[in-house]
Write a protein that holds these residues in place. Structure first.
Motif, mmCIF file in Angstrom:
data_model
loop_
_atom_site.group_PDB
_atom_site.id
_atom_site.type_symbol
_atom_site.label_atom_id
_atom_site.label_comp_id
_atom_site.label_asym_id
_atom_site.label_seq_id
_atom_site.Cartn_x
_atom_site.Cartn_y
_atom_site.Cartn_z
ATOM 1 N N GLN A 46 55.374 26.541 44.120
ATOM 2 C CA GLN A 46 54.018 27.029 44.446
ATOM 3 C C GLN A 46 52.629 27.344 43.840
ATOM 4 O O GLN A 46 53.631 27.411 42.224
ATOM 5 C CB GLN A 46 54.605 27.632 45.631
ATOM 6 C CG GLN A 46 54.651 26.792 46.676
ATOM 7 C CD GLN A 46 54.704 28.521 48.051
ATOM 8 O OE1 GLN A 46 54.816 29.554 47.201
ATOM 9 N NE2 GLN A 46 54.583 28.228 49.016
ATOM 10 N N THR A 47 51.755 27.411 43.465
ATOM 11 C CA THR A 47 50.636 28.290 42.751
ATOM 12 C C THR A 47 49.769 28.694 43.231
ATOM 13 O O THR A 47 49.571 28.310 45.095
ATOM 14 C CB THR A 47 49.354 26.626 42.840
ATOM 15 O OG1 THR A 47 50.483 25.854 41.607
ATOM 16 C CG2 THR A 47 48.469 27.557 41.414
ATOM 17 N N LEU A 48 50.174 30.030 43.596
ATOM 18 C CA LEU A 48 49.006 31.337 44.036
ATOM 19 C C LEU A 48 48.055 31.689 43.542
ATOM 20 O O LEU A 48 48.322 32.133 41.932
ATOM 21 C CB LEU A 48 50.036 32.652 43.951
ATOM 22 C CG LEU A 48 49.621 33.787 45.257
ATOM 23 C CD1 LEU A 48 50.825 34.790 46.128
ATOM 24 C CD2 LEU A 48 49.336 34.044 44.475
ATOM 25 N N GLY A 49 47.300 31.913 44.136
ATOM 26 C CA GLY A 49 45.691 31.933 43.135
ATOM 27 C C GLY A 49 45.640 33.245 43.454
ATOM 28 O O GLY A 49 45.122 33.544 45.095
ATOM 29 N N LEU A 50 45.303 33.887 42.889
ATOM 30 C CA LEU A 50 44.781 35.560 42.943
ATOM 31 C C LEU A 50 43.061 35.485 42.552
ATOM 32 O O LEU A 50 42.168 35.487 41.153
ATOM 33 C CB LEU A 50 45.426 36.295 42.056
ATOM 34 C CG LEU A 50 45.610 37.920 42.009
ATOM 35 C CD1 LEU A 50 45.338 38.219 43.323
ATOM 36 C CD2 LEU A 50 46.126 38.941 40.735
ATOM 37 N N VAL A 51 42.408 35.946 43.036
ATOM 38 C CA VAL A 51 40.796 35.953 43.007
ATOM 39 C C VAL A 51 40.407 37.309 43.726
ATOM 40 O O VAL A 51 40.919 38.189 43.750
ATOM 41 C CB VAL A 51 40.420 34.438 44.291
ATOM 42 C CG1 VAL A 51 40.612 33.168 43.252
ATOM 43 C CG2 VAL A 51 40.284 34.838 45.428
ATOM 44 N N GLY A 52 39.445 37.171 42.750
ATOM 45 C CA GLY A 52 38.682 38.594 43.321
ATOM 46 C C GLY A 52 37.380 38.845 41.988
ATOM 47 O O GLY A 52 37.234 38.206 41.267
ATOM 48 N N GLU A 53 36.346 39.577 42.013
ATOM 49 C CA GLU A 53 35.400 39.481 41.167
ATOM 50 C C GLU A 53 35.827 40.500 39.708
ATOM 51 O O GLU A 53 36.897 41.483 39.821
ATOM 52 C CB GLU A 53 34.360 40.487 41.656
ATOM 53 C CG GLU A 53 34.182 41.697 42.506
ATOM 54 C CD GLU A 53 33.857 42.382 43.156
ATOM 55 O OE1 GLU A 53 32.785 43.966 42.636
ATOM 56 O OE2 GLU A 53 32.810 42.017 43.802
ATOM 57 N N SER A 54 35.281 40.208 38.752
ATOM 58 C CA SER A 54 35.495 41.300 38.135
ATOM 59 C C SER A 54 35.832 42.271 37.707
ATOM 60 O O SER A 54 35.365 43.206 38.394
ATOM 61 C CB SER A 54 34.539 40.868 36.458
ATOM 62 O OG SER A 54 34.118 39.509 36.770
ATOM 63 N N GLY A 55 37.076 42.679 37.494
ATOM 64 C CA GLY A 55 37.497 44.479 36.924
ATOM 65 C C GLY A 55 37.909 44.577 38.484
ATOM 66 O O GLY A 55 38.515 45.448 38.741
ATOM 67 N N CYS A 56 38.753 44.085 39.438
ATOM 68 C CA CYS A 56 39.340 44.542 40.697
ATOM 69 C C CYS A 56 41.444 43.903 39.696
ATOM 70 O O CYS A 56 41.143 45.212 41.259
ATOM 71 C CB CYS A 56 39.397 43.289 41.543
ATOM 72 S SG CYS A 56 40.073 41.950 41.152
ATOM 73 N N GLY A 57 41.439 43.993 38.769
ATOM 74 C CA GLY A 57 42.991 44.343 38.619
ATOM 75 C C GLY A 57 43.637 42.834 37.985
ATOM 76 O O GLY A 57 44.904 42.538 38.271
ATOM 77 N N LYS A 58 42.356 41.886 38.395
ATOM 78 C CA LYS A 58 43.369 40.613 38.552
ATOM 79 C C LYS A 58 44.664 40.131 36.685
ATOM 80 O O LYS A 58 45.605 40.090 36.964
ATOM 81 C CB LYS A 58 42.567 39.246 38.713
ATOM 82 C CG LYS A 58 41.569 39.637 39.997
ATOM 83 C CD LYS A 58 41.200 38.412 40.055
ATOM 84 C CE LYS A 58 40.088 37.619 38.540
ATOM 85 N NZ LYS A 58 39.138 38.815 38.625
ATOM 86 N N THR A 59 43.295 40.444 36.022
ATOM 87 C CA THR A 59 44.718 40.600 34.461
ATOM 88 C C THR A 59 45.210 41.861 34.602
ATOM 89 O O THR A 59 46.321 40.909 34.292
ATOM 90 C CB THR A 59 43.253 40.838 33.956
ATOM 91 O OG1 THR A 59 42.483 39.071 33.694
ATOM 92 C CG2 THR A 59 43.884 40.385 32.132
#
Length: 335
Positions: A46-59
């Motif tokens: 599977q591929t799960l996409g993690l999205v959100g604006e810069s600084g939301c904690g994705k990295t």
């Protein structure tokens, strides 16, 4: 091998806080809650996409999974192994199955190393190949990503941005990993090159049975590339669903605002209830007692400013999870 419930990667209540030091003695005055209790799972292939604006904690989520930063609490189970509690020897072996593709193709490659050394470094570190066998595997990896084997003795500055990202992909593939974390791998590239890299990643996934955690802020890219989409805001996941469900019927106000902000070139129109220019204005992200999106939400009510809603599956939308007090059918919060 996958976990008991079918997930190759399972993240449960993950928290990663960074201390804020103040004063002459550098005492801890508080914490930055970069990741604040998120949970998700990815099945093999599977591929799960993690999205959100810069600084939301994705990295920070990506670095926590790879154990590149210390975590505060929670569980990360990869292939039935708890990543956070395993020792150094087991972690070294485990990292053969987890690779990363970085956002910046210019900064992620050592300018003093040749392409052959860059791609072959993981093979050397894990003692997977040496000598002529190493050279042969590097040449094969270059062909897999659409580059000529003759490039093996060249340096990164001799390549374009798209070619450098292909070198980064070849390096990520070197140890035949099960999971690849893609940290905004196309955001620094031209639009025409983005589609080539995304198609390459899709082809490699089908050929090698790869599993992706795809981090991005371009929702049009995520819709094309991902099976499941999780939307992050201020360290929390506020909505999660299949890509089709998420784009056909976004339930959380923040998700609706993100989709309404997609540039016109993608043929998206502004969703009713949000003004594109208004939603792009600066908002003070102060710590709130209730819903983290409450200060920005046009549908907020009194309960939204008092209590944070849990991420729950909506009974009328199977597989669609949202953390919101608003009833999407009534367009009013539920009390």
């Amino acid at each position: 091998m996958v976990s008991v419930n079918g997930y190759l990667l399972e993240v449960d209540n993950l928290k990663t806080y960074f201390p804020v030091k103040k004063g002459l003695l550098r005492r801890t005055a508080g914490f930055i809650r970069a990741v604040d209790g998120i949970s998700f799972g990815i099945k093999a292939g599977q591929t799960l996409g993690l999205v959100g604006e810069s600084g939301c904690g994705k990295t920070t989520v990506a670095r926590s999974i790879a154990r590149l930063v210390p975590t505060t609490a929670g569980w990360i189970i990869f292939d039935r192994v708890n990543v956070l509690s395993t020792d150094r020897v087991k972690l070294h072996r485990l990292r053969k199955d987890i690779s990363l593709i970085f956002q910046d193709p210019f900064g992620s490659l050592n300018p003093r190393m040749t392409v052959g050394n860059i791609i072959g470094e993981p093979l050397k570190v894990h003692r997977a190949a040496t000598g002529s066998k190493l050279t042969e595997q590097v040449a094969t990896l270059l062909r897999k990503v659409g580059l000529e084997p003759d490039y093996i003795n060249r340096y990164p500055h001799e390549f374009s941005g798209g070619q450098r990202q292909r070198i980064g992909i070849a390096r990520a593939l070197a140890l035949q990993p099960k999971l690849i974390i893609c940290d905004e791998p196309v955001s620094a590239l031209d639009v025409s090159v983005q589609s080539q890299i995304l198609n390459l990643l899709k082809d490699l996934q089908q050929e090698f049975g790869l599993t992706y955690l795809f981090i991005a802020h371009d929702l049009a890219v995520v819709e094309f590339f991902c099976d499941i989409v999780a939307v992050m805001y201020m360290g929390k996941i506020v909505e999660q669903a299949t890509a089709g469900q998420m784009y056909r019927n976004p339930l959380h106000p923040y998700t609706r605002a993100l989709i309404s902000a997609i540039p016109p070139r993608t043929n998206w129109t502004c969703i009713s209830g949000f003004d594109q220019h208004k939603e792009r204005s600066y908002v003070d992200l102060q710590l709130v007692r209730g819903c983290i999106f409450g200060p920005r939400c046009p549908w907020r009510r009194s309960i939204c400013l008092k209590q944070m809603p849990a991420l729950e599956e909506r009974s009328d939308y199977k597989g669609h999870f949202v953390a919101c007090w608003r009833d999407p059918a009534l367009r009013e919060p539920k009390y």
